[in-house]
Design a protein around this motif. Structure first.
Motif, PDB file in Angstrom:
ATOM      1  N   ALA A  33       9.623  -3.845   2.707  1.00  0.00           N
ATOM      2  CA  ALA A  33       8.947  -5.290   2.415  1.00  0.00           C
ATOM      3  C   ALA A  33      10.150  -6.351   1.980  1.00  0.00           C
ATOM      4  O   ALA A  33       9.994  -7.472   2.027  1.00  0.00           O
ATOM      5  N   ALA A  34      11.296  -5.670   1.446  1.00  0.00           N
ATOM      6  CA  ALA A  34      12.316  -6.543   0.998  1.00  0.00           C
ATOM      7  C   ALA A  34      13.077  -7.256   2.035  1.00  0.00           C
ATOM      8  O   ALA A  34      13.700  -8.311   1.962  1.00  0.00           O
ATOM      9  N   GLY A  75       3.208  -1.696  -8.281  1.00  0.00           N
ATOM     10  CA  GLY A  75       4.678  -1.624  -7.514  1.00  0.00           C
ATOM     11  C   GLY A  75       4.742  -1.994  -6.117  1.00  0.00           C
ATOM     12  O   GLY A  75       5.915  -1.921  -5.706  1.00  0.00           O
ATOM     13  N   HIS A  76       3.556  -2.483  -5.481  1.00  0.00           N
ATOM     14  CA  HIS A  76       3.618  -2.491  -4.114  1.00  0.00           C
ATOM     15  C   HIS A  76       4.399  -3.944  -3.881  1.00  0.00           C
ATOM     16  O   HIS A  76       4.347  -5.001  -4.887  1.00  0.00           O
ATOM     17  N   ARG A  77       5.238  -4.284  -3.101  1.00  0.00           N
ATOM     18  CA  ARG A  77       6.162  -5.379  -2.707  1.00  0.00           C
ATOM     19  C   ARG A  77       5.837  -6.009  -1.509  1.00  0.00           C
ATOM     20  O   ARG A  77       6.491  -7.168  -1.259  1.00  0.00           O
ATOM     21  N   TYR A  78       4.804  -5.468  -0.751  1.00  0.00           N
ATOM     22  CA  TYR A  78       4.660  -6.265   0.423  1.00  0.00           C
ATOM     23  C   TYR A  78       3.512  -7.188   0.184  1.00  0.00           C
ATOM     24  O   TYR A  78       2.658  -6.951  -0.678  1.00  0.00           O
ATOM     25  N   CYS A  79       2.778  -8.106   1.044  1.00  0.00           N
ATOM     26  CA  CYS A  79       1.916  -9.056   0.842  1.00  0.00           C
ATOM     27  C   CYS A  79       0.749  -8.270   1.121  1.00  0.00           C
ATOM     28  O   CYS A  79       0.477  -7.748   2.270  1.00  0.00           O
ATOM     29  N   ARG A 120      10.086  -9.807   6.392  1.00  0.00           N
ATOM     30  CA  ARG A 120       9.066 -10.523   5.550  1.00  0.00           C
ATOM     31  C   ARG A 120       7.987 -11.070   6.288  1.00  0.00           C
ATOM     32  O   ARG A 120       6.976 -11.065   5.773  1.00  0.00           O
ATOM     33  N   ASN A 150       6.414  -0.380   1.487  1.00  0.00           N
ATOM     34  CA  ASN A 150       7.518  -0.794   0.321  1.00  0.00           C
ATOM     35  C   ASN A 150       8.742  -0.831   0.894  1.00  0.00           C
ATOM     36  O   ASN A 150       9.377  -1.699   0.581  1.00  0.00           O
TER      37      ASN A 150
END
Length: 286
Positions: A95-96, A110-114, A99, A92
């Motif tokens: 991830a921001a 709440g996971h932000r990664y693909c 990409r 996580n």
């Protein structure tokens, strides 16, 4: 004519995809584990089809910054992570800003990664439902509950028991690391304990196959005395004696989706997380 190597160096382009297996939770598990062999092989087929190289990396540390260091090494144009281990926060955290990364695993709030994976909860529930329909009531869960996929398979196991009106019994939860040797020892300990059971749902096919052979050596008939169900449907599952009933994840499709999404992300496009359905493959072990 532009020198391709010089151009790639200037653009920091490597024509290489990194495949990472994080095992902070299970340092003893090997890349030679049949699940990893099959998954890495299928990913490699998809990657090399696009004329990219594969850089394989097993990471057994949970030390802060391990993923940042891999990214900053610029040795790969994108990363495919097989399993979250205990490293959800590390994934996580990048991830921001990074990409070109796709993770195989289980969805965590709440996971932000693909993320690409299978419906682990439904798989656990399906396995228990299948066993209950065949008269089994004392169903063991064999495996650790220390990583997202394992947790969700265990939660599916409990949901299946609840649906069938069977009380959850902690004595039937038998911890085992993800190796054949450890599963064998865990089942031997279960047999020695005298705890009554008539079925085993294992976290993976590797553990299920170890359970099956250990039970047979102890004089138990499979499935007559104890039914056994695995999870994954690796290639070995259909060649055991008896052939293994299991929950099938479509690893071929999963690998293809992971690579497709990664190349979309490398091109600057967005890509959705994808959770694929599972199905029960009924063979002779249950």
């Amino acid at each position: 004519m532009v020198n391709q190597s010089a151009r790639n160096l200037r653009l920091r382009k490597t024509d290489t995809i990194g495949v990472i297996i994080p095992l902070a939770h299970e340092a003893g598990q090997m890349i030679s584990d049949p699940f990893f062999l099959e998954m890495v092989g299928r990913l490699a087929d998809e990657i090399t089809r696009r004329d990219y190289l594969v850089l394989l990396n097993k990471v057994i540390t949970g030390e802060p910054g391990w993923l940042d260091r891999i990214i900053q090494s610029h040795r790969a144009d994108g990363l495919l992570i097989i399993g979250q281990s205990t490293q959800h926060d590390a994934l996580n955290g990048v991830a921001a800003t990074y990409r070109p990364m796709v993770v195989w695993g289980a969805p965590i709030p709440g996971h932000r990664y693909c993320l690409v994976g299978s419906d682990n909860h439904e798989g656990g529930r399906l396995a228990v439902s299948h066993l209950v329909a065949r008269g089994r009531r004392r169903i063991v869960f064999l495996g650790e509950i220390d990583a997202p996929e394992a947790i969700q398979r265990f939660e599916g196991y409990r949901a299946g028991l609840m649906e069938a009106g069977i009380a959850f019994d902690p004595a039937l939860v038998i911890p085992s690391h993800y190796t054949r040797e450890d599963a064998q020892g865990a089942v031997e300990g279960l047999l020695a304990s005298g705890v009554a059971f008539d079925a085993v749902l294992a976290f993976s096919d590797v553990l299920a196959l170890a359970a099956l052979t250990t039970l047979q050596r102890a004089g138990k008939r499979v499935p007559g005395d104890v039914a056994v169900v695995g999870f994954d449907d690796i290639l070995l599952a259909q060649h055991s004696t008896p052939p293994l009933t299991t929950i099938r994840q479509d690893l071929e499709a999963g690998a293809r989706i992971m690579v497709d999404l990664l190349f979309r992300r490398m091109a600057g496009d967005s890509s959705p997380s994808t959770i694929s359905p599972v199905r029960l493959v009924a063979r002779e072990s249950a």
